[in-house]
Design an enzyme around this catalytic site. Structure first.
Site, PDB file in Angstrom:
ATOM      1  N   ALA A  13      83.821  21.310  40.842  1.00  0.00           N
ATOM      2  CA  ALA A  13      84.747  21.162  39.397  1.00  0.00           C
ATOM      3  C   ALA A  13      84.101  20.850  38.137  1.00  0.00           C
ATOM      4  CB  ALA A  13      85.742  20.123  39.532  1.00  0.00           C
ATOM      5  N   GLY A  67      84.243  21.311  34.397  1.00  0.00           N
ATOM      6  CA  GLY A  67      85.717  21.341  34.290  1.00  0.00           C
ATOM      7  C   GLY A  67      86.452  22.231  33.546  1.00  0.00           C
ATOM      8  N   CYS A  86      80.205  33.361  40.130  1.00  0.00           N
ATOM      9  CA  CYS A  86      79.726  34.033  38.908  1.00  0.00           C
ATOM     10  C   CYS A  86      78.449  34.956  39.507  1.00  0.00           C
ATOM     11  CB  CYS A  86      79.580  33.311  37.802  1.00  0.00           C
ATOM     12  SG  CYS A  86      78.402  32.004  37.816  1.00  0.00           S
TER      13      CYS A  86
END
Ligand SMILES: C[S@@+](CC[C@H](N)C(=O)[O-])C[C@H]1O[C@@H](n2cnc3c(N)ncnc32)[C@H](O)[C@@H]1O
Length: 706
Positions: A172, A175, A304
């Site tokens: 995470a 965030g 990504c």
């Protein structure tokens, strides 16, 4: 010439802020190995290669999202942007060239995400852009606007999170996507859903806490585990009842080569090794996520990276492992306006020795290779987003649905120790950093013999709890301190008093009292020895010694909304609520501690005089039909004070009263600072400031783990 690790952030900087000195390095935007590898992979048709590659070298436009757990407030900020700024940014020319005004990202719901392509000089020298920059800075300072890469906004949208969902974000930090998940859960007031945000990197987990704290969600808990071994969370005292999630996000560590437009280091550092070394960790995290998912639930796997070894190969391997139990959802109808490409169904594999490999060669795991079943597995339904399609970074997203429960794969089911895998790829740095306190044997599901086995992440020694992490201890509902606060602030009996907690080993309220949503009570109380929780709850009250004799527990602004919902308004009660209009609010924004005799609104004064010294809830009428805005305020012996951080005051002045001041510097006339005043409590928070400095969300999606 590029500055190492920094992006063009000029639109979001205070006009007077200066870059830190040093750190200039020259990085050429070229890498022959990158070019050779991706050309050979045919990630775009040959005729498109030049367009694709040219775009990869261009600076990324700035994109941002209007954020916040109140959708109503977010829409108001959007309307301010659309009505009071954008019209003045049209038809501007600079040195003979037309300057593009900000544009909405067409696929982002409700016009809440925007893109800007404009140079620093224009921002500095064009008045409308300088004014727009002030707006962005002020709203960013209070967390109403967040800079985030456009492509990074996609995964949470595809998850379609509902307010009753249990959601876990396995990787995470820092965030930006967790914030979107929290916002979706809070689409209604007092939702029953929860968000578990996890990251294996302790320092980055604290960046995450800092980033999402502004959302004031009592429904969030942050954990610090290796996602490959994320522990089961018990949710009932008896029996085998473990938390299963409606939504899982696996935004896994990746080589990050799709971020080459903002992280120019990609050009210098790209190597085939980066993706290869993460492939197995990525499979393991996705596999763990699928275990944690409820039947009927949805999971997003994203990177990504442009590399099929980190993308389609991982997805295909997971579908093989879960054959018949999961499917890849066709997202063609979702997010209209977003240009995306289909997932690749064939690719090549290059070894660390930079030689192309064939599946029969030793040393390369079979899961890296396309195996001819990719079309049948639905891998085409994966989504690739390319830089030249809509001026973004590169990204890969896959939406999974768990179509059936696997009796032999449920986290709550029977477990056995897994056979040792013999062809384990070298694990990446983040894995080395991971803290696998959980008992790995407990986590490994029984697979049928036919199921391909995920390779086991190595079991690590149980680590002692980090000494800096205080335990979470729930208070008893009839604790004298709670009784005292409830009486002083007239809080109604319907407030879930069993959900109040402190963070210290004694379990006694010493400095701060926190609140978590009741759904998180069993999550924390039944698992505190097995799960490493590092953040939960919002601050309701902070202790202030100087207030002994009144009520020494001061309301905290992050707990305002929750407490305010539960104020008992029985006739005759000395309810600590006062009401005023916008004029008085403006005075309170400008003047710290105006004396009672300086207050023009006598009705407001009378309300104050009817109350004893201490915190009060200030309701401000904003207009007919609209709900009042509520603020914490201090009613002193002879003066009042709006208890707002200076950035919030600056934002109010700009947005509500259209008063433009130097952003972030506060706007109040400094009669006395709260701490200096003898009439009021110190404004400083009783808790230590965040341990990690805030970083830009987009930096985090970089190749840090490569
Ligand atoms: C691509 S970043 C996540 C970005 C984040 N989702 C966001 O939107 O801000 C990947 C994260 O995975 C974390 N990570 C790396 N290995 C991990 C592991 N084995 N388990 C959990 N987290 C891991 C890294 O610390 C990093 O923060």
């Amino acid at each position: 010439m590029g500055r190492r690790g920094r992006n063009d952030n000029s639109l979001f900087q205070h006009p007077r802020s200066r870059d830190q000195p040093g750190g200039w390095v020259e990085i050429q935007k070229q890498n022959a190995a990158f070019e050779e590898y991706y050309k050979a992979q045919d990630i775009v048709p040959e005729s498109e290669w030049e367009t694709f590659f040219d775009k990869c070298k261009q600076t990324l436009p700035v994109t941002f999202r209007i954020t916040g757990t109140s959708h109503h407030d977010a829409l108001q900020i959007r309307d301010t942007l659309v009505n009071e700024y954008v019209p003045f940014l049209k038809n501007i020319t600079w040195e003979g060239e037309e300057v593009e005004p900000p544009t909405k990202l067409p696929w982002y719901p409700d016009g809440l995400a925007w893109q800007i392509r404009v140079g620093k000089t224009v921002i500095r020298k064009s008045k409308p852009f300088a004014r727009f920059q002030r707006f962005l800075v002020v709203e960013t300072d209070v967390g109403n606007i967040s800079r985030q890469e456009a492509v990074s906004m996609i995964p949470p949208l595809l998850l379609d999170v509902q307010p009753h969902h249990a959601v876990i974000d396995l990787c995470a930090a820092p965030g930006s996507k967790t914030a979107q998940l929290i916002e979706a859960v809070h689409a209604v007031a007092d939702p029953t859903g929860i968000v578990v945000a996890n990251d294996s990197d302790h320092k980055r987990s604290h960046m995450l806490i800092h980033q999402v704290k502004r959302l004031n969600s009592p429904n969030l808990v942050v954990t610090n585990h290796d996602a490959q071994l994320f522990p089961r969370i018990r949710i009932a005292d008896e029996g085998e009842s473990y938390l299963r999630y409606d939504r899982v996000l696996c935004d896994v560590p990746c080589s990050g080569d799709g971020t080459m437009r903002k992280n120019i280091n990609v050009w210098r550092d790209w190597s085939i090794h980066n993706g290869l070394s993460l492939h197995q960790t990525q499979i393991n995290i996705l596999n763990r996520g699928l275990h944690l998912l409820k039947p009927g639930g949805k999971l997003v796997y994203s990177t990504c990276s442009l590399n099929p070894i980190e993308n389609e190969a991982v997805v295909a391997q997971a579908i093989r492992m879960w054959r018949g139990k999961v499917r890849v959802v066709d997202c063609a109808e979702l997010l209209p306006g977003l240009v995306r490409r289909k997932g690749m169904t064939s690719w090549k594999v290059m070894g660390k020795d930079k030689q192309w490999k064939d599946a029969t060669e030793d040393g390369m795991p079979a899961s890296c290779f396309a195996q001819g079943d990719e079309v049948e597995l639905g891998v085409e339904n994966c989504m690739r987003v390319y830089p030249h399609d809509q001026d973004t970074g590169g990204f890969f997203i896959t939406l999974f649905e768990k179509v059936a429960e696997a009796a032999d794969t449920a986290p709550a089911g029977p477990l056995k120790r897994k056979a040792k895998a013999d062809n384990v790829l070298e694990q990446n740095g983040s894995d080395k950093r991971a803290k696998a306190e959980s008992d790995a044997s407990e986590l490994e599901p029984i697979h049928s013999e036919a199921d391909p086995q995920p390779l086991a992440p190595k079991k690590k020694e149980r680590l002692p709890r980090d000494a800096n992490e205080e335990p979470f201890k729930f208070l008893s509902a009839d604790h004298p301190t709670i009784e005292n606060c409830w009486k002083f602030y007239s809080i109604a009996d319907d407030f879930p008093r069993t959900s109040l907690l402190v963070r210290n080993a004694t379990g006694e309220p010493v400095r701060t009292i926190y609140y978590v949503h009741p759904q998180l009570h069993p999550v924390i109380s039944l698992n505190d020895t097995k799960v490493k929780f590092i953040h939960a709850g919002i601050k309701l009250f902070a202790y202030q010694k100087t207030l002994e004799g009144i009520c020494p527990w001061r309301v905290q602004s992050e707990g305002m909304a929750v407490l305010y919902r539960h104020i008992a308004r029985k006739a005759g009660d000395a309810v600590r609520v006062v009401r005023c209009g916008l004029d008085t609010l403006e005075t309170l924004c400008h003047v710290t501690f105006p004396k009672f005799n300086e207050l023009k609104d006598k009705e407001f004064l009378n309300q104050l005089l009817a109350l004893t010294e201490g915190c009060v809830f200030l309701e401000v009428d904003v207009g007919e039909g609209d709900k009042p805005i509520v603020f914490p305020m201090w009613r002193g012996r002879g003066s009042v004070n709006l208890m707002l951080p200076k950035q919030d005051t600056a934002e109010l002045l700009l947005r509500v009263f259209k008063i433009e001041n130097v952003p972030g510097n506060g706007n109040k006339q400094e009669h006395a600072t709260p701490a200096e005043s003898t009439d009021a409590p110190a404004e400083t928070e009783s808790e230590a400031p965040p341990t990690a400095e805030q970083t830009e969300t987009d930096v985090a999606e970089s190749i840090e783990t490569a």
